[in-house]
Design a protein around this motif. Structure first.
Motif, short mmCIF file in Angstrom:
data_model
loop_
_atom_site.label_atom_id
_atom_site.label_comp_id
_atom_site.label_asym_id
_atom_site.label_seq_id
_atom_site.Cartn_x
_atom_site.Cartn_y
_atom_site.Cartn_z
N GLU A 163 8.39 -1.74 5.76
CA GLU A 163 8.34 -0.55 4.92
C GLU A 163 8.98 -0.81 3.57
O GLU A 163 10.02 -1.46 3.48
CB GLU A 163 9.07 0.61 5.61
CG GLU A 163 8.99 1.91 4.86
CD GLU A 163 9.65 3.05 5.59
OE1 GLU A 163 9.81 4.11 4.95
OE2 GLU A 163 10.02 2.90 6.77
N ILE A 164 8.36 -0.28 2.55
CA ILE A 164 8.89 -0.39 1.19
C ILE A 164 9.62 0.91 0.88
O ILE A 164 9.08 2.00 1.08
CB ILE A 164 7.77 -0.67 0.18
CG1 ILE A 164 7.18 -2.06 0.50
CG2 ILE A 164 8.27 -0.59 -1.25
CD1 ILE A 164 6.01 -2.45 -0.30
N LEU A 165 10.85 0.79 0.42
CA LEU A 165 11.66 1.95 0.09
C LEU A 165 11.18 2.54 -1.24
O LEU A 165 10.89 1.80 -2.18
CB LEU A 165 13.13 1.56 0.01
CG LEU A 165 13.69 0.91 1.29
CD1 LEU A 165 15.11 0.42 1.04
CD2 LEU A 165 13.66 1.88 2.45
N LEU A 166 11.10 3.87 -1.28
CA LEU A 166 10.55 4.56 -2.44
C LEU A 166 11.55 5.55 -3.02
O LEU A 166 12.46 6.01 -2.32
CB LEU A 166 9.29 5.33 -2.03
CG LEU A 166 8.16 4.54 -1.41
CD1 LEU A 166 7.10 5.47 -0.88
CD2 LEU A 166 7.57 3.57 -2.41
N LYS A 167 11.33 5.90 -4.27
CA LYS A 167 12.05 7.02 -4.88
C LYS A 167 11.12 7.71 -5.86
O LYS A 167 10.24 7.09 -6.46
CB LYS A 167 13.34 6.55 -5.55
CG LYS A 167 13.19 5.93 -6.90
CD LYS A 167 14.54 5.69 -7.55
CE LYS A 167 14.36 5.13 -8.95
NZ LYS A 167 15.61 4.91 -9.62
N ALA A 173 5.11 3.73 1.95
CA ALA A 173 4.57 2.48 1.43
C ALA A 173 4.94 1.35 2.38
O ALA A 173 6.05 1.32 2.93
CB ALA A 173 5.10 2.20 0.03
N TYR A 174 4.00 0.44 2.58
CA TYR A 174 4.20 -0.71 3.48
C TYR A 174 3.61 -1.96 2.84
O TYR A 174 2.64 -1.88 2.07
CB TYR A 174 3.49 -0.47 4.82
CG TYR A 174 3.95 0.76 5.54
CD1 TYR A 174 5.12 0.75 6.30
CD2 TYR A 174 3.23 1.95 5.47
CE1 TYR A 174 5.55 1.87 6.97
CE2 TYR A 174 3.66 3.08 6.13
CZ TYR A 174 4.82 3.04 6.87
OH TYR A 174 5.25 4.17 7.52
N LEU A 222 0.84 -1.19 0.00
CA LEU A 222 0.00 0.00 0.00
C LEU A 222 0.88 1.24 0.00
O LEU A 222 1.75 1.38 0.86
CB LEU A 222 -0.88 -0.05 1.26
CG LEU A 222 -2.08 0.85 1.36
CD1 LEU A 222 -3.09 0.52 0.26
CD2 LEU A 222 -2.73 0.68 2.72
N LEU A 223 0.66 2.14 -0.95
CA LEU A 223 1.34 3.43 -1.03
C LEU A 223 0.36 4.50 -0.55
O LEU A 223 -0.77 4.55 -1.03
CB LEU A 223 1.78 3.74 -2.46
CG LEU A 223 2.26 5.17 -2.72
CD1 LEU A 223 3.61 5.42 -2.06
CD2 LEU A 223 2.33 5.46 -4.21
#
Length: 178
Positions: free
Chosen positions: A158-162, A110-111, A99-100
């Protein structure tokens, strides 16, 4: 006569010289107890040795010695998600739900959205500004992923974002220190 009437216990009732006269008859018994135990111990040894490589890989993964590579995935365009909204996507694999959430003008989190209690799906509640697990009333802080209520004790992964070229990309999963 008296001697003949006495029973002689020092002799076998058979003509053979032992009681196991039929063991080797027509190869009736090829595997004795000792042979069976040797086979059993050998099989256990082969099994133990064959599992060593998998145990080493698991230990390497659990201790964090290996740097796990994740694919880069475009989640959505920045223009298509408003502040306070959320987008579901699959990451790192096609069966891993995530989920973002756009928390602010330039703030995204985002997780993985499987509750850390019993893997129930976690949903974004825009009205309450929190992530909710409906199974056992677990609540997670959307800014940190930490549980704030209910039975969950661990934060959501946690999902790493850019941000790049007007889009949000997933680049990895954060490894939590124990």
């Amino acid at each position: 006569m008296e001697q003949d009437s006495k029973r002689d216990n020092n002799h076998s009732p058979f003509d053979e010289d032992n009681y196991t006269h039929n063991i080797r008859k027509n190869n009736e018994r090829k595997l004795d107890r000792r042979g069976f135990m040797k086979t059993l111990v050998g099989a256990a040894g082969v099994f133990a040795i064959s599992t060593l490589p998998w145990g080493a890989l698991a230990a390497k993964e659990l201790t964090g010695l290996s740097k796990k590579g994740y694919p880069e995935l475009k989640i959505t365009d920045i223009s298509s998600i408003r502040v306070g909204d959320a987008v579901e996507f699959a990451y790192p694999g096609e069966h891993d739900s995530a989920l973002l959430i756009r928390l602010g003008e330039n703030e995204y989190k985002a997780y993985q959205n499987a509750c850390t209690h019993l893997k129930c799906p976690v949903f974004w509640s825009k009205e309450r500004d929190e992530m909710v697990c409906p199974c056992h009333h677990g609540i997670f802080d959307a800014r940190t992923g930490s549980p704030t209520a209910g039975p969950p004790k661990r934060p959501l992964p946690e999902i790493l974002l850019k941000k790049e070229q007007g889009a949000i990309y997933a680049t990895g999963v954060k490894r939590y220190e124990t």
